[in-house]
Structure formats: structure tokens, C-alpha cells
Motif scaffolding. Structure first.
Motif, short mmCIF file in Angstrom:
data_model
loop_
_atom_site.label_atom_id
_atom_site.label_comp_id
_atom_site.label_asym_id
_atom_site.label_seq_id
_atom_site.Cartn_x
_atom_site.Cartn_y
_atom_site.Cartn_z
N PRO A 92 75.46 4.10 49.02
CA PRO A 92 76.55 3.75 49.96
C PRO A 92 76.06 3.66 51.41
O PRO A 92 76.61 2.88 52.19
N VAL A 93 75.04 4.43 51.75
CA VAL A 93 74.49 4.36 53.11
C VAL A 93 73.83 3.00 53.32
O VAL A 93 74.04 2.33 54.34
N GLU A 149 76.87 16.41 52.53
CA GLU A 149 75.76 15.47 52.67
C GLU A 149 75.48 15.18 54.14
O GLU A 149 76.37 14.78 54.88
N PHE A 150 74.24 15.39 54.53
CA PHE A 150 73.80 15.06 55.88
C PHE A 150 72.59 14.14 55.80
O PHE A 150 71.95 14.04 54.76
N GLU A 192 76.20 13.54 59.95
CA GLU A 192 77.11 13.44 58.81
C GLU A 192 77.14 12.01 58.30
O GLU A 192 76.79 11.08 59.02
N SER A 193 77.59 11.86 57.05
CA SER A 193 77.54 10.52 56.45
C SER A 193 78.39 9.50 57.22
O SER A 193 78.04 8.33 57.30
N GLU A 194 79.48 9.97 57.86
CA GLU A 194 80.31 9.03 58.61
C GLU A 194 79.59 8.53 59.87
O GLU A 194 79.95 7.49 60.42
N GLU A 195 78.60 9.30 60.33
CA GLU A 195 77.95 8.95 61.60
C GLU A 195 76.73 8.07 61.42
O GLU A 195 76.29 7.41 62.38
N ILE A 196 76.15 8.06 60.23
CA ILE A 196 74.77 7.58 60.13
C ILE A 196 74.65 6.08 60.46
O ILE A 196 73.68 5.67 61.10
#
Lengths: 548, 162
Positions: free
Chosen positions: A429-430, A480-481, A505-509
Motif C-alpha cells: 500500500p505504501v 506500523e512505522f 506513521e503510515s499516513e505521513e510517509i
């Protein structure tokens, strides 16, 4: 490609019988979990998060169209209709059943394929440049040497229970590292001696994973006759002295670092003194036999006038040509990369129907062969220039002509937490989120060459350390980080990237990646690739922009 | 008396392997295999007995026994866990570096699926783990008819066999 003799085929068939019996004994509780674990891993079978994963060996990434068709049949019959190209140039099935693996192996053996030593603490698949044999910069075709090493390493009785996994790569290009030999347990660099004779510079002790580092030169110039004796010497020292108490300190890189390259070399030389000139010495006949399997196909003389015209009149074709095809040893031919990285597709995934379609294209346009690349793409290595337009159309219809090879959205990513039991975080997803953010292909082209790699854990299957931008999934209290590294390289040379700072964090990446890219665009000189800008200005300004 | 595979046949085990902590006081009579450290400490007395062999644990290499090999009828290499593969290199060294002609015996976690590799590295005797069938383990010696590399029994790699 290598032509199987009767004995090569018999060996595979005996292997299928052996593994079938091992599976039977496991299912009958005659083998413990732990005993079967070592046996199934040496056959590439992991028990994963939701299902087993079977890693099929593709020696140095080379495949024939008939093998692709068999893979298509296998993924359709025994899996969910797709498979995955790995960063070791292998093929992975994500949903086979333990009980059916022997049948899969029998199907593979029919087409000279197997899963031997694709996992476990043994010598893994030998890898090389996906353009081996057609790369105009190589000094010699590395594939025969890969095959010679493959045979030596296959069921090598002394090195089946090493302290840890062991990866060997071979490179024949001077001043570049397309096979990533700098970050392999052993890297073999083809070189020519003073009189033009073939030899090898041998590196040892590189690796990614938990403690990434580049290797050291152990053998300055190993004559070709002594290649196997020298490799055996390195392995014997490692087998005897590698750490067996802590699996995180068991790779050869830790031993080479602990002893120092000088001491390691001394131990290797002691072993080598005994083996040199002995029965392991390669013969000119054997090398000639193997080389005879890798001769050039029947190239024709090609008129490129039609191509030149198409390049002028069709901009989309021209962009693809300049991005996804590259120069060839043979005039009038190009090597074409099929990018398995279209947005919305799991990087490296390919379906049964696509496998068959690619097999047809290989037959029609590239002498029936293709290669897997460690960037999780596929390559048709021998395409005549005047076929390129038709091939492009066909690839475009399949979704394999995204013109992003070597660019930001050509993301390398492991299967990650969606599938892998080892992962700390998801990768797929990333990758997709970043691809969606950078959906303007003009912008992606304007950014120029940029390697972005994502691994879901520190085992580093996504090779994040060598990404110009690397993303590593980490677990923090069950969340998850993602940690970011910058400045890794797996192009001109192999080098491990530097950690930027605290993880995200995953929302920030995705925002972080965008900020890094924007900062690069601000700072770059004209036509300066990302990695050059990074090397010119260093980590601190990036850090300041992201965390400041 | 247990069974052991020697040179491809199942026979009575004539040797008793002794652990370090059982070596207090009087030694048993008959053929015994003692730990390396015990051998080194009591070498002269043991040599005169003539029915004593030595076993090597992982980390103890054949070179530690180099001077005594000519006098030893048997060297055992112990596998506390089958996954520890150091013993494969030790066996190979015993045969090819030191030219040891006596029995090389695998003891400990010795299982069917490793016997083929072990044979190739120079083991000719196997004490199969007690909870496993030695008859079935014997079949493991025939897993393959093809080998690419040379080994202790056939030093020539396939490409030199002609």
C-alpha cells in the motif's frame, strides 16, 4: 541458455522424489516441524501469514518461453492465478498448499526448473546483471560463470547447513554494479589480466538485512581455473567459523568484519593452497561446453529507418523507447524492459494470462527467452529495432509498457505485511500510495533517475538500503512505522543509505517522500539526478527540511 | 547393544560414546569414545589402552587431534543439532587434509535426510538418533545418483569424470 544433459534432468527427478518422500513423512508425523522446516526451506517453502510461499529458482534470472508457459499453468492450477518476481530474480507463489508442492516440483522438473536452495542456510540462487550477454559494457558474458557456480553450489554436501543464508552474485561490467556484488555474501567481478586472460576479483562480506554493509576484496585476481576452489575456500572458512549462536550475527559479513578482511584472506589462502591445482580446477573443455550454451542467437541485419520515423511521429512510443529500452551489443537490436510497476499493480506481480502473453512475445520478438531483473521487472533481451513499435503496442495492451524504468514510480517492494509472516509493516500500500501521488508521468520524467525501495522489515527483501530513497517498515508497539534512508546506491556502485531520522506513521510517509522530492527539485543543478544532489549537499539539509 | 550404520550396512554398535560429565573415576572397559578435552588431558594413558577413540564437538577441529590421528581407530563428530553444519567440514578435513583412514562416525542428531551429504563429506558410520528407524535412514544413502561436485569418495567433479 544452459542445456540440460541427461544427468541434470535425472538430478531434478531424484530431487522431486526425495522431497515428495520428505513431505509424506512430515504429513505422517515422522518428521518434526523443526526437522521439516530445514528441509522445506532448502526447497524454498515458507509457511507464511496466510498460506505457504514457494520460491521457484530462476538461475541468474533467465527463463525460456516454455518455462513461462509452465509457470502460467502452475499458478493457474495450484495458486490464485498470479505469481511474483522477487529481488533475487526468482518467482514466488503465494498460495500453494504444502501437500501439492511435490506435484508442483514435478511440473517444474519437466521444464528443467526447480526450487532447490531458494531458501535456507545454504548457497542461494546465483544472480547477475539482467542484461548479461547483451550489455555492451560487459567485458565478457557472465552467465557461463554463473552456471558453473550454480552446478558447484547445487546440493554441495559440505555447505547445506551453513550458519546462515549465502548469496553470490556475478558482475562483468567495469565501473558499475548492476548485479549488486558489493552487497552480497560473495561478489564475483569478472576482470581481465595483463595478457587478457579471464580472472575474478572476489569480494566477501557484503550484505543487506539487519547489519547492512559492503564487502571487502578478498581475492584480487583469481585465475578462471581456480574460481571454484577459491569460492570453496571462502565457504569452508565461513562454515567453520561463522557465528552459530545468534542468527542476527551469523552472516559472513559479521565474520569478515570481526576478523578483518586481512585475517579472513589469510584463512582463505590457507584453504586455497590445498585446493589449488587439484581436482576442482576448471578445465578449458568444461568452460567451453558451458559457454557453448550461451552463444548469440541468430541476429539479422536490421534496417532502423522505420524505427527512426516512428520515434519522430509518436511521442508516447519515443518516451517508452528512451526509458524502457537500452543499447545492445548487437547493432540493430535493443534490450526491452517490461515494467511490472503500473500503479495499482503489486510491484513484480504477474498473472497466468500475462505470463502466457509474455511467452508469446518472447517467441515472436526475442528468440524465446526472457529475464527477471532484481528490480522486479522482466526483460526481453534481443529485440530487433524494427519490431519495437509492434512490441510496444502489445506491451501497452498488457500494462507492461509504463515508461517509468529507473524512475521514481518504478518502485521495488517486497510483499510485506500483506503476505509475509516476517514483515513488521505493509509495503504494497505504501508503494501504491506513492505511485498515486506521483501520477504525472511528465513530472516523474522531469525528476530523472531515482531508485525508491521499500522493505517491510529489516530482512530487506525490498533492498531499501540501496534505494536512493529507502523505506523500511518497523513495528512500534504494534503500530506500523516507516524509517527513511537516503543516499543508498545500487547502480554505479553499491552503497548502503544513511538513516534520515525518526520514523513516520503510515499516513505521513507519502507526504515525507513528496517533501524530499520537492526539496531535491529546489536544490538540484540543471539535469542533476537526485543521487548527485544528495551527494553534493549531504543529509543535513534534507533532515532540516523534513524535521525542522 | 544399539545398531549403527557402517559402510552402508547395519551392524552392532561396538563403541560407547562417553559425555564429559560421566568421566569421573574408572572408565568402562571395551571400546569407548571420549571427548577431546578428556583425551588431551589423559592422552598417554588412553593411547596405551588401544581401544579408545575421540569425539569432536562443534568448535573442536581435526587439527586439534592432528598428531594423534595415526593412532586412532575412529574419530566421531558429534552433532548436538543437525542444523549445525560444522561437522561436514571437519569430516572432509579428516579425510582430505589429514588422510585419516579410520572410521569417521556421525553421532547425535543424525537423521536420514542428512546422510547422503554426510557420506559425501567422508563419514562412513552413522549412529542414527535412537527414536528413528535405522533401516529407513539407511535408504537416505541412496537419495541421489548424480553429483555435480567432487567429494571425499569421488574427488573428481562431474566434468572430470569423463
Amino acid at each position: 541458455m544452459y542445456v540440460y544433459q541427461e544427468y541434470d534432468q535425472r538430478l531434478l527427478e531424484e530431487r522431486v522424489a526425495q522431497y515428495r518422500d520428505q513431505t509424506r513423512r512430515f504429513l505422517a508425523n515422522e518428521l518434526s516441524e523443526d526437522e521439516f522446516l530445514a528441509l522445506r526451506l532448502q526447497n524454498g517453502l515458507y509457511i507464511q501469514r496466510y498460506a505457504p510461499m514457494l520460491r521457484i529458482s530462476v538461475p541468474y534470472g533467465l527463463l525460456a518461453s516454455r518455462q513461462l508457459r509452465r509457470l502460467a499453468h502452475i499458478v493457474r492450477t495450484y495458486d490464485k492465478g498470479f505469481c511474483h518476481v522477487s529481488t533475487r530474480q526468482n518467482i514466488q507463489l503465494n498460495w500453494p498448499s504444502v501437500e501439492e508442492v511435490p506435484d508442483i516440483l514435478a511440473e517444474l522438473a519437466d521444464v528443467q526448473m526447480h526450487a532447490i536452495q531458494t531458501s535456507g542456510n545454504c548457497i542461494r540462487n546465483i544472480t547477475t546483471d539482467e542484461f548479461a550477454g547483451v550489455n555492451p559494457k560487459e567485458i565478457e558474458d557472465p552467465r557461463p560463470w554463473c552456471e558453473i557456480i550454480r552446478q558447484w553450489s547445487t546440493f554441495n554436501p559440505e555447505f547445506a547447513y551453513l550458519p546462515r543464508k549465502f548469496k553470490i552474485a556475478v558482475n562483468a561490467v567495469p565501473d558499475a554494479d548492476p548485479a549488486l556484488i558489493g552487497v552480497h555474501d560473495i561478489g564475483v567481478q569478472l576482470v581481465h589480466g595483463a595478457n587478457g586472460e579471464t580472472g575474478f576479483q572476489v569480494w566477501a562480506g557484503g550484505g543487506l538485512g539487519r547489519t547492512p554493509m559492503t564487502g571487502a576484496i578478498i581475492g584480487e585476481f583469481v585465475p578462471w581455473q581456480d574460481l571454484l576452489a577459491y569460492l570453496e575456500s571462502i565457504l569452508r572458512v565461513y562454515n567453520k567459523y561463522g557465528n552459530r549462536d545468534n542468527k542476527y550475527k551469523a552472516r559472513i559479513k559479521i565474520l569478515v568484519k570481526a576478523l578483518g578482511a586481512e585475517k579472513y584472506r589469510e584463512l582463505v589462502e590457507q584453504e586455497f593452497a590445498e585446493l589449488k591445482g587439484g581436482e576442482m580446477t576448471l578445465t578449458a573443455e568444461e568452460v567451453a561446453r558451458i559457454k557453448g550454451c550461451f552463444t548469440a542467437p541468430d541476429y539479422q541485419s536490421v534496417d532502423t529507418a522505420a524505427l527512426d520515423a516512428k520515434l519522430v511521429e509518436d511521442k508516447a512510443f519515443s518516451r517508452w523507447f528512451h526509458t524502457n529500452t537500452r543499447a545492445h551489443k548487437q547493432a540493430g537490436y535493443r534490450a526491452v524492459t517490461l515494467t511490472l510497476k503500473r500503479t495499482g499493480r503489486v510491484p513484480g506481480d504477474i498473472s497466468d494470462e500475462q505470463l502466457e502473453a509474455v511467452a508469446d512475445l518472447a517467441d515472436k520478438y526475442s528468440f524465446g527467452e526472457l529475464r527477471n531483473s532484481h528490480q522486479q521487472n522482466m526483460v526481453l533481451s534481443d529485440v530487433a529495432a524494427n519490431d519495437l513499435y509492434d512490441l510496444w503496442k502489445a506491451l501497452d495492451a498488457l500494462g507492461f509498457a509504463t515508461p517509468n524504468l529507473g524512475l521514481l514510480t518504478d518502485i521495488v517492494a517486497c510483499p510485506g505485511g500483506d503476505l509475509c509472516a516476517l514483515a513488521n509493516a505493509k509495503s504494497i500500500p505504501v508503494a501504491e500510495s506513492i505511485q498515486r501521488r506521483f501520477d504525472d508521468m511528465d513530472y516523474v520524467h522531469d525528476l530523472g533517475p531515482l531508485d525508491l525501495n521499500i522493505s517491510g522489515c529489516m530482512n530487506a527483501c525490498g533492498h531499501h538500503h540501496i534505494g536512493h530513497i529507502g523505506i523500511l517498515g518497523v513495528d512500534k508497539k504494534g503500530k506500523e512505522f516507516y524509517q527513511v534512508t537516503l543516499g543508498g546506491r545500487g547502480d554505479k556502485l553499491s552503497r548502503v543509505g544513511e538513516k534520515m531520522g525518526p520514523s513516520f506513521e503510515s499516513e505521513e510517509i507519502t507526504d515525507v517522500v513528496e517533501k524530499i522530492i520537492k526539496f531535491y527539485v529546489e536544490k538540484r543543478l540543471e539535469n542533476e539526478p537526485f543521487i548527485d544532489t544528495y551527494e553534493r549537499i549531504g543529509m543535513d539539509p534534507f533532515k532540516e527540511r523534513i524535521y525542522g | 547393544m544399539g545398531k549403527v550404520i557402517i559402510d552402508g550396512a547395519i551392524v552392532d554398535n561396538q563403541w560407547q560414546r562417553l559425555e564429559g560429565d560421566t568421566l569421573e573415576g574408572e572408565l568402562p572397559t571395551g571400546n569407548i569414545i571420549v571427548p577431546l578435552a578428556y583425551w588431551q588431558a589423559n592422552r598417554d594413558a588412553l593411547l596405551s589402552r588401544g581401544d579408545v577413540a575421540v569425539w569432536l564437538a562443534p568448535g573442536e577441529e581435526p587439527k586439534d587431534l592432528e598428531d594423534d590421528l595415526a593412532a586412532l581407530p575412529l574419530v566421531a563428530i558429534h552433532f548436538p543439532a543437525f542444523k549445525d553444519g560444522r561437522g561436514y567440514s571437519y569430516a572432509r578435513e579428516l579425510r582430505t587434509r589429514y588422510g585419516f583412514k579410520g572410521e569417521v562416525r556421525a553421532t547425535g542428531d543424525v537423521l536420514r535426510d542428512q546422510l547422503f551429504y554426510m557420506t559425501r563429506c567422508g563419514f562412513n558410520a552413522f549412529e542414527v538418533r535412537e527414536d528413528r528407524s535405522i533401516e529407513e535412514a539407511l535408504e537416505g544413502l541412496n537419495d541421489f545418483s548424480v553429483t555435480y561436485q567432487g567429494d571425499v569418495n569421488e574427488p573428481r567433479p562431474l566434468y572430470r569424470r569423463g
